[in-house]
Design an enzyme around this catalytic site. Structure first.
Site, PDB file in Angstrom:
ATOM      1  N   GLU A 112      35.347  39.950  46.253  1.00 19.01           N
ATOM      2  CA  GLU A 112      35.151  40.505  44.987  1.00 19.01           C
ATOM      3  C   GLU A 112      35.842  41.971  44.848  1.00 19.01           C
ATOM      4  OE1 GLU A 112      34.361  38.771  42.187  1.00 19.01           O
ATOM      5  OE2 GLU A 112      34.533  37.151  43.580  1.00 19.01           O
TER       6      GLU A 112
ATOM      7  N   HIS B 123      41.828  40.633  37.708  1.00 21.24           N
ATOM      8  CA  HIS B 123      40.868  40.317  38.597  1.00 21.24           C
ATOM      9  C   HIS B 123      40.942  38.772  38.910  1.00 21.24           C
ATOM     10  CE1 HIS B 123      36.757  40.362  40.734  1.00 21.24           C
ATOM     11  NE2 HIS B 123      36.761  39.155  40.267  1.00 21.24           N
ATOM     12  N   GLU B 124      40.842  38.028  38.025  1.00 20.05           N
ATOM     13  CA  GLU B 124      41.036  36.617  38.247  1.00 20.05           C
ATOM     14  C   GLU B 124      42.380  36.094  38.658  1.00 20.05           C
ATOM     15  OE1 GLU B 124      38.505  34.474  38.060  1.00 20.05           O
ATOM     16  OE2 GLU B 124      37.149  36.477  37.410  1.00 20.05           O
TER      17      GLU B 124
ATOM     18  N   HIS C 221      42.487  36.349  42.466  1.00 11.81           N
ATOM     19  CA  HIS C 221      41.626  35.390  43.142  1.00 11.81           C
ATOM     20  C   HIS C 221      42.827  34.120  43.512  1.00 11.81           C
ATOM     21  CE1 HIS C 221      37.552  36.565  43.632  1.00 11.81           C
ATOM     22  NE2 HIS C 221      37.531  36.599  42.024  1.00 11.81           N
TER      23      HIS C 221
END
Length: 618
Positions: free
Chosen positions: A258, A175-176, A179
């Protein structure tokens, strides 16, 4: 999920963020002006000037001065925080209280986290992010800081290391990484700088209140100090308006990103249960963190604490439903989670077939199961003694020298150069590491470079400059320089001697000379056919060999060209990379060595090019 489209979308969100920030500043200035007007009227009434008791009677100079002071204060707050953040992702993580994990950490949980980050960085084709742990934070959370893929730092709470299993932690890290790849990280860092300005009045108000009152909540007995309490209370009220706008801006910019990051994490890991179970675990253990800058950075977290209209993240239930489907519920490890054969770590996974080089543009910024397997296999296959050595500063320097050490007769002058500059012991270690790397071919160069530069990134810049000088002299020692050697050295220089952060806004026309140089060096000779889709570059390919004589070009010229090309806007950068592939593929199919060279060029331009197809064998 188009990498360049996501970069453009992040830039559009930046413009939205700036527009909302401007509106917030106007509202705050108007609020302070009204407060200043009432203060002026109150003061005049105490002096017996009852006829002036109205806001219309306040001189315009009062409003102008007040507005100028407020705008200056907001600007100073934003500039000061932006300056602090400009030191890089690692410095920001440390400002938040993070502790950097050494690559040779003996802690099992930290080693597991490092291994996950290493696998994902190699698979994604980006520099290995620095990894931090937030000691004393029992909740489950994570965030990423930095201005570019080469400057990223991932921070994970102690609670995440304690409570999450490997697949769950991998989902959080993926997930990071999303980003980083989607441009959200840079957007979030800019947002932090702006938010610091609009909440600065609230911080000033709290300071004035602390000065006015003693530890027992009583007004200090100091002459004329009571007005500080009134001024502090007014600043706190205006500061609350700044907090309101700050949360509104964060919610407007962050919430939908997100969902995209969750979807990317599933794509990267091929395991929706991993990130879904991590979200379920957060529902059990919480995600709240007590940090000095927690309010300003809440939009950067894996899971934030605010709910409702101002929430920077969607509700946990909504995120799990998006990941798993509407028939799943927020219970970690529930029976129906496996009803459709989508279990966790023990579920067999199919390996995606490697992508052909012709489709490399669609692979930029993306991860597939095959690329994750490649990274995992490479880390497993590399000699343990080499990985252990790279975790130290001396071993990392040796690894960089080994990357440019040639074979056969070419090695003799290069070996002598290293021995003269660093001593016989280092030269012998370089020869050993070069022999270890030889069986893995060009495909291991970038991963080893990433591991080595991650170790050296925290070393003094003078030491790194000396290391790069030895690399440069070693490259020159055999009397010929390849473009691949140039690019590796430029990439090391970018990682170890970073300059100021660049703004990506150049057009191809503005960068045409730099594009011409790099593309001409990629050409393998021939009839110089016009490159498809490259009319605006107005270039003619130059006949050249892969091994360039020293007189043909200079490192400074290529380094400058790559530095300017890093400033291309997302779409022009995509256009240039496509032209690079066409230049390599103009006379024959792209070879594995050429593919690795193209990956190195992309890495130097902050474009994550994962290992693909024939470019990824170990």
């Amino acid at each position: 999920m188009d990498f360049f489209a996501n970069q453009e979308r992040a830039q559009r969100l930046t413009r939205l963020m700036l527009a909302l920030f401007a509106i917030a500043v106007v509202c705050i200035v108007l609020a302070v002006d009204v407060a200043a007007g009432f203060a002026y009227v109150s003061y005049r009434s105490t002096q017996g000037h009852a006829q002036d008791i109205s806001l219309s009677g306040v001189p315009h100079q009062v409003y102008w001065v007040t507005s100028a002071l407020v705008i200056s204060l907001i600007a100073l707050g934003s500039l000061e925080r932006t300056r602090a953040l400009a030191e890089g992702g690692g410095a920001t993580a440390e400002m938040m209280g993070g502790r950097r994990i050494a690559l040779d950490s003996a802690d099992a949980a930290e080693r597991r986290l490092l291994n996950i980050v290493q696998e994902m960085a190699i698979a994604a084709g980006i520099a290995l992010p620095q990894v931090y742990v937030m000691d004393g934070q029992p909740a489950i959370n994570a965030f990423v800081t930095g201005h570019s893929p080469n400057d990223a730092a991932i921070s994970v709470t102690q609670g995440a290391l304690k409570h999450l299993e490997r697949d769950e932690l991998q989902g959080v890290v993926a997930h990071e990484f999303s980003h980083i790849l989607n441009g959200d990280m840079r957007l979030n860092m800019r947002l932090v700088g702006l938010l610091a300005g609009i909440v600065v009045l609230g911080s000033l108000g709290h300071f004035l209140m602390e000065v006015s009152y003693d530890g027992g909540g009583r007004l200090r007995r100091v002459k004329d100090l009571g007005w500080l309490s009134i001024l502090g209370a007014a600043a706190c009220l205006v500061g609350a308006l700044g907090v309101f706008w700050g949360r509104l801006i964060k919610a407007a910019v962050s919430r939908q990103r997100e969902f995209l990051a969750d979807a990317s994490a599933v794509q990267f890991t091929r395991n929706p249960e991993g990130i879904a179970n991590a979200l379920r675990c957060i529902d059990d253990h919480g995600s709240g963190m007590v940090l000095r800058y927690g309010e300003e950075l809440s939009h950067m977290y894996f899971s934030a604490g605010l709910k409702g209209f101002f929430a920077t993240h969607p509700p946990l239930h909504a995120r799990v439903r998006r990941i798993l489907g509407s028939n799943r519920h927020l219970v970690r490890g529930s029976i129906d989670d496996h009803a459709n054969g989508q279990g966790g770590a023990n579920t067999p996974r199919t390996v995606a077939p490697p992508e052909p080089p012709a489709e490399m543009m669609t692979g930029v910024g993306q991860l597939t199961g095959g690329q994750m397997d490649f990274a995992r296999n490479l880390l497993t296959a590399l000699p343990p003694q080499m990985l252990h050595a790279i975790a130290t500063a001396q071993g990392a320097k040796v690894a960089l020298f080994a990357l440019v050490l040639g074979e056969g007769l070419a090695r003799v002058p290069q070996f002598n150069c290293i021995r003269t500059a660093a001593g016989n012991t280092v030269a012998q270690a370089v020869a050993r590491q070069a022999d270890w790397l030889a069986p893995y071919g060009p495909g291991a160069r970038l991963p080893v470079l990433d591991l080595a530069t991650a170790t050296l990134r925290r070393q003094p810049q003078n030491d790194n400059a000396a290391t790069l000088n030895v690399m440069y002299q070693t490259i020159l020692a055999d009397g010929k320089v390849t473009l691949g050697e140039f690019v590796l050295l430029a990439l090391c220089r970018q990682r170890l001697l970073p300059g100021k952060q660049l703004v990506e806004r150049l057009s191809l026309r503005q960068a045409a000379p730099s594009a011409t140089l790099v593309l001409s060096l990629l050409r393998r000779g021939g009839a110089n056919p016009r490159l498809a889709d490259a009319d605006t570059l107005a270039m003619a390919a130059v006949q050249t060999d892969d091994a360039l004589p020293q007189s043909a070009t200079t490192f400074e010229a290529i380094d400058k060209a790559l530095g300017q090309l890093r400033q291309l806007a997302p779409r022009p950068k995509a256009f240039f990379i496509k032209a690079c592939f066409q230049a390599l593929n103009a006379d024959a199919p792209t070879t594995a060595a050429e593919g690795h060279l193209l990956r190195a060029i992309c890495a130097s331009l902050d474009v994550p090019m994962p290992p693909q197809g024939a470019w990824a064998p170990v």
